[in-house]
Design a protein around this motif. Sequence first.
Motif, PDB file in Angstrom:
ATOM      1  N   VAL A  98       0.728  -1.444  -0.144  1.00  0.00           N
ATOM      2  CA  VAL A  98       0.328  -0.250  -0.256  1.00  0.00           C
ATOM      3  C   VAL A  98       0.809   0.992   0.245  1.00  0.00           C
ATOM      4  CG1 VAL A  98      -2.065   1.372   1.166  1.00  0.00           C
ATOM      5  CG2 VAL A  98      -2.371  -1.117   1.107  1.00  0.00           C
ATOM      6  N   MET A  99       0.627   2.206  -0.914  1.00  0.00           N
ATOM      7  CA  MET A  99       1.505   3.012  -0.578  1.00  0.00           C
ATOM      8  C   MET A  99       0.071   4.599  -0.407  1.00  0.00           C
ATOM      9  SD  MET A  99       4.155   2.845  -2.876  1.00  0.00           S
ATOM     10  CE  MET A  99       4.232   4.123  -3.815  1.00  0.00           C
ATOM     11  N   CYS A 100       1.211   5.306   0.566  1.00  0.00           N
ATOM     12  CA  CYS A 100       0.397   6.098   0.932  1.00  0.00           C
ATOM     13  C   CYS A 100       0.591   7.944   0.562  1.00  0.00           C
ATOM     14  CB  CYS A 100       0.617   6.211   2.624  1.00  0.00           C
ATOM     15  SG  CYS A 100      -0.052   7.646   3.444  1.00  0.00           S
ATOM     16  N   LEU A 101       0.286   8.421   0.238  1.00  0.00           N
ATOM     17  CA  LEU A 101       0.224  10.046  -0.067  1.00  0.00           C
ATOM     18  C   LEU A 101      -0.334  10.785   0.705  1.00  0.00           C
ATOM     19  CD1 LEU A 101      -0.946   9.421  -4.060  1.00  0.00           C
ATOM     20  CD2 LEU A 101       1.388   8.972  -2.750  1.00  0.00           C
ATOM     21  N   GLU A 102       0.649  11.683   0.657  1.00  0.00           N
ATOM     22  CA  GLU A 102      -0.362  12.974   2.021  1.00  0.00           C
ATOM     23  C   GLU A 102      -0.131  14.203   0.512  1.00  0.00           C
ATOM     24  OE1 GLU A 102       2.681  14.399   5.112  1.00  0.00           O
ATOM     25  OE2 GLU A 102       1.759  12.688   5.776  1.00  0.00           O
ATOM     26  N   VAL A 106      -7.289  16.463   0.227  1.00  0.00           N
ATOM     27  CA  VAL A 106      -7.427  14.431  -0.145  1.00  0.00           C
ATOM     28  C   VAL A 106      -9.049  14.449  -1.269  1.00  0.00           C
ATOM     29  CG1 VAL A 106      -8.357  12.834   1.172  1.00  0.00           C
ATOM     30  CG2 VAL A 106      -7.053  13.755   2.508  1.00  0.00           C
ATOM     31  N   LYS A 107     -10.080  15.033  -0.856  1.00  0.00           N
ATOM     32  CA  LYS A 107     -11.013  15.215  -1.612  1.00  0.00           C
ATOM     33  C   LYS A 107     -10.409  15.659  -3.389  1.00  0.00           C
ATOM     34  CE  LYS A 107     -15.365  16.942  -2.207  1.00  0.00           C
ATOM     35  NZ  LYS A 107     -16.987  17.855  -1.728  1.00  0.00           N
ATOM     36  N   ALA A 108      -9.501  16.645  -3.631  1.00  0.00           N
ATOM     37  CA  ALA A 108      -9.127  16.653  -5.016  1.00  0.00           C
ATOM     38  C   ALA A 108      -8.565  15.128  -5.127  1.00  0.00           C
ATOM     39  CB  ALA A 108      -8.092  18.654  -4.829  1.00  0.00           C
ATOM     40  N   ALA A 109      -7.542  15.448  -4.091  1.00  0.00           N
ATOM     41  CA  ALA A 109      -6.669  14.138  -5.020  1.00  0.00           C
ATOM     42  C   ALA A 109      -7.267  13.182  -5.450  1.00  0.00           C
ATOM     43  CB  ALA A 109      -5.326  14.395  -4.163  1.00  0.00           C
ATOM     44  N   VAL A 110      -8.209  12.100  -4.711  1.00  0.00           N
ATOM     45  CA  VAL A 110      -8.897  11.736  -4.502  1.00  0.00           C
ATOM     46  C   VAL A 110     -10.166  11.647  -6.336  1.00  0.00           C
ATOM     47  CG1 VAL A 110     -11.283  10.033  -4.006  1.00  0.00           C
ATOM     48  CG2 VAL A 110      -9.011  10.624  -2.658  1.00  0.00           C
ATOM     49  N   THR A 145      -3.306   4.759  -0.472  1.00  0.00           N
ATOM     50  CA  THR A 145      -4.319   6.014   0.352  1.00  0.00           C
ATOM     51  C   THR A 145      -3.665   7.452  -0.073  1.00  0.00           C
ATOM     52  OG1 THR A 145      -2.545   5.060   2.424  1.00  0.00           O
ATOM     53  CG2 THR A 145      -4.841   4.584   2.470  1.00  0.00           C
ATOM     54  N   VAL A 146      -4.468   8.042   0.461  1.00  0.00           N
ATOM     55  CA  VAL A 146      -4.587   9.075   0.187  1.00  0.00           C
ATOM     56  C   VAL A 146      -4.842  10.131   1.768  1.00  0.00           C
ATOM     57  CG1 VAL A 146      -4.854  11.934  -1.013  1.00  0.00           C
ATOM     58  CG2 VAL A 146      -5.078   9.358  -2.072  1.00  0.00           C
ATOM     59  N   CYS A 147      -4.109  11.138   2.264  1.00  0.00           N
ATOM     60  CA  CYS A 147      -4.737  10.865   3.284  1.00  0.00           C
ATOM     61  C   CYS A 147      -3.368  12.852   3.673  1.00  0.00           C
ATOM     62  CB  CYS A 147      -3.754  10.601   4.494  1.00  0.00           C
ATOM     63  SG  CYS A 147      -2.251  10.141   4.918  1.00  0.00           S
ATOM     64  N   SER A 148      -4.621  13.483   5.036  1.00  0.00           N
ATOM     65  CA  SER A 148      -4.260  14.550   5.020  1.00  0.00           C
ATOM     66  C   SER A 148      -3.058  14.852   6.148  1.00  0.00           C
ATOM     67  CB  SER A 148      -5.072  15.969   5.266  1.00  0.00           C
ATOM     68  OG  SER A 148      -5.724  15.021   6.944  1.00  0.00           O
ATOM     69  N   PRO A 149      -1.905  15.516   6.086  1.00  0.00           N
ATOM     70  CA  PRO A 149      -0.754  15.188   7.033  1.00  0.00           C
ATOM     71  C   PRO A 149      -1.700  14.900   8.299  1.00  0.00           C
ATOM     72  CG  PRO A 149       0.044  16.799   5.871  1.00  0.00           C
ATOM     73  CD  PRO A 149      -1.515  16.273   5.234  1.00  0.00           C
TER      74      PRO A 149
END
Length: 159
Positions: A98-102, A106-110, A145-149
């Motif tokens: 799983v790769m996690c992108l910070e 988040v909404k725009a990235a998704v 996973t796309v997450c905020s810091p």
Amino acid sequence: MTQEEVQNGCAAAKQVTFSAVKPQLFVEAPKANDAVLFYKAAFGAEEVSRTVHPKRKAEQESPLVLVAELKLGSSVILVSDLVDDSSAPVKTVGTGFVMCLETEDVKAAVEKAVTAGAVSEGELAEGEGEGLAAKLKDPYGFVWTVCSPIKKSADAVEA
């Protein structure tokens, strides 16, 4: 052995310093080029370099990618075609990783990733102390996973 000779249960050896960790994603051949295009469109990756299989170039409509190096934020990932080769470091695509992108948005990235072809798995979720997070699966079977810091709390212990 003295305390200096043993570190983390191992006999001391020459000090090794790593300059980077570069996750390598293997996709079903010959789809690495498509994966690179997807990561550019979905996550804004920049291609730094690419090495193609020298012998397969003439045989293939699309040459096999031995490794494409992509810059993603301040990190680097490697993307390669998985071929039927006994020397390949993995034998199956898109498993156990799983790769996690910070990101702050988040909404725009998704939305961008879904527009490019990713599948959103579940809703955006607010994790306690973890910020906003979402899970995506890319067209090549990898989960992101796309997450905020994560906000550091006053109770956090520095390592």
